[in-house]
Design an enzyme around this catalytic site. Structure first.
Site, PDB file in Angstrom:
ATOM      1  N   ASP A  13       2.072  -5.432  -6.530  1.00 16.46           N
ATOM      2  CA  ASP A  13       1.281  -5.237  -5.298  1.00 16.46           C
ATOM      3  C   ASP A  13       2.110  -5.409  -4.030  1.00 16.46           C
ATOM      4  O   ASP A  13       1.598  -5.864  -3.004  1.00 16.46           O
ATOM      5  CB  ASP A  13       0.079  -6.213  -5.247  1.00 16.46           C
ATOM      6  N   LYS A  16       4.544  -0.744  -2.987  1.00 12.42           N
ATOM      7  CA  LYS A  16       5.490   0.277  -3.459  1.00 12.42           C
ATOM      8  C   LYS A  16       4.983   1.686  -3.181  1.00 12.42           C
ATOM      9  O   LYS A  16       5.765   2.573  -2.873  1.00 12.42           O
ATOM     10  CB  LYS A  16       5.727   0.115  -4.968  1.00 12.42           C
ATOM     11  N   GLY A  40      -1.863  -0.001  -9.295  1.00 13.09           N
ATOM     12  CA  GLY A  40      -2.746   0.599  -8.292  1.00 13.09           C
ATOM     13  C   GLY A  40      -1.922   0.799  -7.046  1.00 13.09           C
ATOM     14  O   GLY A  40      -1.578  -0.157  -6.368  1.00 13.09           O
ATOM     15  N   HIS A  41      -1.541   2.038  -6.771  1.00  6.88           N
ATOM     16  CA  HIS A  41      -0.694   2.307  -5.607  1.00  6.88           C
ATOM     17  C   HIS A  41      -1.541   2.942  -4.512  1.00  6.88           C
ATOM     18  O   HIS A  41      -2.085   4.023  -4.667  1.00  6.88           O
ATOM     19  CB  HIS A  41       0.477   3.205  -6.013  1.00  6.88           C
ATOM     20  N   GLN A 225       4.121  -2.524 -11.110  1.00 10.63           N
ATOM     21  CA  GLN A 225       4.114  -3.998 -11.234  1.00 10.63           C
ATOM     22  C   GLN A 225       5.351  -4.581 -10.515  1.00 10.63           C
ATOM     23  O   GLN A 225       5.837  -3.959  -9.600  1.00 10.63           O
ATOM     24  CB  GLN A 225       4.044  -4.456 -12.703  1.00 10.63           C
TER      25      GLN A 225
END
Ligand code: IMP
Length: 432
Positions: A13, A16, A40-41, A225
């Site tokens: 988180d 990225k 989750g980007h 991650q």
């Protein structure tokens, strides 16, 4: 020409998605190499927010090829939903923009069921997984029982493999975990439909990427991650089940290490963590809550509130070393705008001993107390800055301090969620 790996330098988180989105401008191919839809980007283009879990963030740029490498584990349902969502927003006009390697392992319904049930039954030993079936899918991959996309698109092979696997999985679900067994027929019906929809995206990632590199194109490897969640180098067992460090980009795509030019680690200006596991600089106080609210620190995959804390240089130095990081991108610097003073953890104290290195023994890490240096805050809104020179001197000294304590140069600073709220100090795609 340069091939660049982006990795999370903390516990995930780190922002990225935004950095990958910015670097995509210079790349021809953007590649995911590990993890799955546990990621989750979040990307903000104009005022539109898009959250991607599986497809490389580069997909928002027309004409850039996005590749999912063999090291990823893929939930076909999520993959197809993500494609549908992107198409509805006007992205992915040309299906050739997206390629998934045939050797990608697929997340099966029993993987998800086992992941969730194990966590439920683990009491205070739970990992706090995302419940997406990631761990059980990688277990089957390493145990040579996995089912890959290449198997899925061959109905006979797929049916045979499901038939082989299901009795053992149902035994685990029913007898060990107290859950309902799964039906073979329902799985075959559901997954055969996915196979028909996704077959057009399949390809050979290693061949495609190596050809691209040979043609002197730029490849951007998008890690998911963070380094401290790496199955080998993270805070085991409170980790994810893949190789999140830069080395994973090679095994997870079939591109050799000699083609990698730069490794950029992404780190927040503070630290967050979701799930269980030690976190030496964690703040369980008002300041922690302030960082959570100001940084909107709620999981983009699970919605869980993230744990928050001060910047941890000991943990970051670990990431610099295990990734061979050549540059550091600092994100969410604007979240610290209102603070009078800011703390940086430069070492740990363990039973009176000063530790400069991140301890391998989790019991030592759990007992380690942060040793802080405190510096002045800038108490200004820095979200409009586009060069280092536009930052107040106090903000620049914070960045200098981060470089000093991590031993890694800062190449990018993010001061807001939008693309234009970014300071690019050095472009890793430009050599020299
Ligand atoms: P899993 O990857 O779902 O097995 O979860 C294992 C650990 O990794 C848990 O602590 C999760 O919260 C954490 N994790 C997995 N994916 C992410 C991510 O994208 N960001 C942050 N933490 C993650």
């Amino acid at each position: 020409m340069a091939n660049v790996i982006i990795v999370g330098a903390q516990w995930g988180d780190e922002g990225k998605g935004k950095v990958v989105d910015i670097y995509t401008e210079y790349a021809n191919d953007v590649v995911r190499y590990q993890g799955g839809n546990n990621a989750g980007h979040t990307l903000v283009v104009g005022n539109e927010k898009t959250i991607l879990h599986l497809i490389p963030s580069g997909i928002l740029h027309e004409g850039k090829r996005c590749v999912i490498g063999n090291g990823v584990v893929l939930d076909p349902k999520v993959f197809l939903q993500e494609i549908e969502g992107l198409k509805k927003k006007g992205y992915l006009k040309d299906d050739a923009q997206l390629v998934v390697d045939r050797n990608v392992h697929i997340i099966m319904p029993y993987h998800k069921a086992i992941d969730i049930a194990r966590e439920k039954n683990s009491g205070d030993r739970k990992i706090g997984t995302t419940g997406r079936g990631i761990g059980p899918t990688y277990e089957d991959k390493i145990g040579r029982r996995g089912i890959r996309l290449i198997d899925l698109v061959n109905p006979q092979t797929f049916a045979r493999k499901v038939k082989e696997q299901l009795p053992e999985k149902n035994f685990i679900l029913e007898k060990l975990l107290g859950e309902a067994p799964l039906s073979e027929e329902a799985i075959l019906d559901e997954y055969n439909e996915y196979a028909r929809a996704l077959v057009k995206y399949l390809g050979n990632a290693s061949v495609i990427l190596n050809k691209s590199i040979e043609a002197r194109h730029n490849v951007l490897f998008e890690g998911a991650q963070g380094s401290l969640l790496d199955v080998d180098h993270g805070t085991y067992p409170y980790v994810t089940s893949s190789s999140t460090v830069a080395g994973g980009a090679c095994t997870g795509t079939g591109v050799g290490p000699r083609f990698i030019d730069e490794v950029i680690g992404i780190s927040k200006a503070y630290v967050t963590r979701v799930g269980e596991g030690p976190f030496p600089t964690e703040l369980n106080d008002e300041m922690g809550e302030h960082l959570r609210q100001a940084g909107q620190e709620f999981g983009s995959t699970t919605g869980r509130p993230r744990r928050t804390g001060w910047f941890d240089a000991v943990a970051l130095r670990e990431a610099v070393r295990t990734n061979g990081m050549t540059g550091l991108a600092i994100t969410k610097m604007d979240v610290l705008n209102d603070l009078d003073t800011i703390k940086i953890c430069t070492a740990y104290s363990y039973r009176g001993e000063l530790l400069e290195e991140f301890p391998q023994d989790l019991e030592i890490l759990k007992e380690s107390k942060p040793v802080y240096e405190e510096i002045d805050g800038w108490k200004t809104n820095i979200s409009g800055a586009t060069t280092l020179g536009e930052l107040p001197a106090t903000a620049r000294s914070y960045l200098q301090k981060l470089e000093e304590v991590t031993g890694c140069p800062v190449v990018l600073v993010s001061v807001g969620a939008r693309r234009d709220q970014t300071i690019q100090v050095k472009n890793p795609f430009e050599k020299g």
